[in-house]
Design an enzyme around this catalytic site. Structure first.
Site, PDB file in Angstrom:
ATOM      1  N   ASP A  37     -40.504   9.426 -10.866  1.00 39.87           N
ATOM      2  CA  ASP A  37     -40.094  10.885 -11.273  1.00 39.87           C
ATOM      3  C   ASP A  37     -39.561  10.945 -12.743  1.00 39.87           C
ATOM      4  O   ASP A  37     -39.141   9.877 -13.272  1.00 39.87           O
ATOM      5  CB  ASP A  37     -38.976  11.374 -10.543  1.00 39.87           C
ATOM      6  N   ASP A  63     -43.763  10.028 -16.170  1.00 41.43           N
ATOM      7  CA  ASP A  63     -44.114  11.127 -16.721  1.00 41.43           C
ATOM      8  C   ASP A  63     -45.768  11.062 -16.223  1.00 41.43           C
ATOM      9  O   ASP A  63     -46.329  10.411 -16.939  1.00 41.43           O
ATOM     10  CB  ASP A  63     -44.206  11.234 -18.251  1.00 41.43           C
ATOM     11  N   ASN A  90     -47.636  14.113  -5.799  1.00 44.99           N
ATOM     12  CA  ASN A  90     -46.720  15.447  -5.593  1.00 44.99           C
ATOM     13  C   ASN A  90     -46.184  16.054  -6.858  1.00 44.99           C
ATOM     14  O   ASN A  90     -45.988  17.183  -6.786  1.00 44.99           O
ATOM     15  CB  ASN A  90     -45.692  14.951  -4.717  1.00 44.99           C
ATOM     16  N   TYR A 157     -51.242  27.890 -12.988  1.00 42.77           N
ATOM     17  CA  TYR A 157     -50.991  27.290 -11.703  1.00 42.77           C
ATOM     18  C   TYR A 157     -51.947  27.261 -10.759  1.00 42.77           C
ATOM     19  O   TYR A 157     -52.202  26.306 -10.103  1.00 42.77           O
ATOM     20  CB  TYR A 157     -49.701  27.759 -11.191  1.00 42.77           C
ATOM     21  N   LYS A 161     -54.184  24.122  -9.195  1.00 44.47           N
ATOM     22  CA  LYS A 161     -54.066  23.726  -7.682  1.00 44.47           C
ATOM     23  C   LYS A 161     -55.365  24.008  -6.901  1.00 44.47           C
ATOM     24  O   LYS A 161     -55.806  23.029  -6.229  1.00 44.47           O
ATOM     25  CB  LYS A 161     -53.062  24.571  -7.039  1.00 44.47           C
TER      26      LYS A 161
END
Length: 291
Positions: A37, A63, A90, A157, A161
């Site tokens: 993370d 990153d 994720n 976004y 996706k």
């Protein structure tokens, strides 16, 4: 014994939210967990919590937009656990909001580099390790219900996706002969902090958005939807359930089926229209050629 027992999963964006939920659920299946993370404070806390629960865990700063950092994650995972069996891509951000004419390059690049290239780099770097031990494995890419149909004012976004869904569909066929099962997770609203993803926004992606009031309004609306979403722990358990069953599309919100069905019906109608066109009659029954 679970098929996951003793195997190793790398989870990007694993310090909280959906990533941590998946880590907890896989840890309960006796997997070794590598949490990666960009938020090192939350990463340390999450690692301590998993360790306190008796889950073998390694934490690594990452990153996801930087390919070379993925190699460091892989090296540390191999040094700690010996093999890599699963990558859960994720990490993601909500991106800038608002009408297309207000979007700038920095905002688009932020979404592309994190939501899309982060997934590409994760799979690119980890797949050779998964292949190398000859035991098969898993790639789980986290997309969104937004990837199954566009959302107004969330262009970056939605686009990223949708790309993750398409990539997953491509990789599923490519990697099946190697015994690597690919899945794509498409949740709707979940109680996470995705509406606050700007807290970890790198300096080079700082936006020149000229209408902060508009952005704030949309962020508040997103926050309201997220806070009414499903409890995040459900998502990790749902992922494990789906992987046990070999599911490709992993849905967490069956109530959204009507939207997907509406899109499918529109596609059906469009194909029927094309079949009726005099311009296309010569290929209506032509055999499909795939590369």
């Amino acid at each position: 014994m679970s098929e996951f027992t003793g195997k190793t999963a790398i989870i990007s964006g694993g310090a909280e939210g959906i990533g941590l939920s998946i880590a907890q659920a896989l840890g309960a299946e006796k997997m070794n967990i590598v949490l990666a993370d960009i938020d090192q404070t939350n990463l340390e806390k999450a690692g301590n919590d998993l360790a306190a629960a008796g889950i073998p865990v390694l934490t690594v700063a990452l990153d996801v937009s930087q390919e070379e950092q993925w190699h460091e994650v892989a090296n540390q995972a191999i040094n700690m656990f010996g093999k890599i069996h699963m990558i859960v891509n994720n990490a993601g951000i909500g991106g800038d909001t608002g009408p297309i004419e207000n979007q700038d390059q920095q905002g688009w690049q932020w979404a592309l580099d994190v939501n899309l290239m982060g997934v590409v780099f994760g799979a690119k770097v980890m797949t050779p390790y998964i292949k190398s031990h000859g035991e098969g494995g898993w790639i789980v890419n986290v997309a969104s219900m937004a990837g199954m149909g566009g959302i107004p004012y969330l262009g970056a976004y939605t686009a990223t996706k949708a790309a993750v869904v398409a990539l997953s569909e491509s990789w599923a066929g490519e990697l099946e002969p190697s015994g690597i099962h690919v899945s794509v997770l498409c949740p709707a609203f979940v109680q996470t902090r995705i509406h606050e993803s700007g807290r970890n926004r790198q300096k080079k992606y700082q936006s020149k958005n000229s209408n902060p009031a508009e952005t704030s309004l949309l962020t508040d609306l997103a926050k309201e939807k997220v806070e009414k979403g499903i409890e995040v722990s459900i998502v990790g358990k749902r992922v494990v359930e789906a992987l046990h069953d070999g599911e490709f599309y992993i849905f967490t919100h069956p109530n959204y089926y009507s939207l997907a069905k509406q899109r499918a019906e529109m596609i059906d109608q469009a194909f029927n229209k094309s079949a009726q066109s005099p311009l296309l009659k010569h290929i209506v029954n032509q055999e499909i050629e795939m590369p």
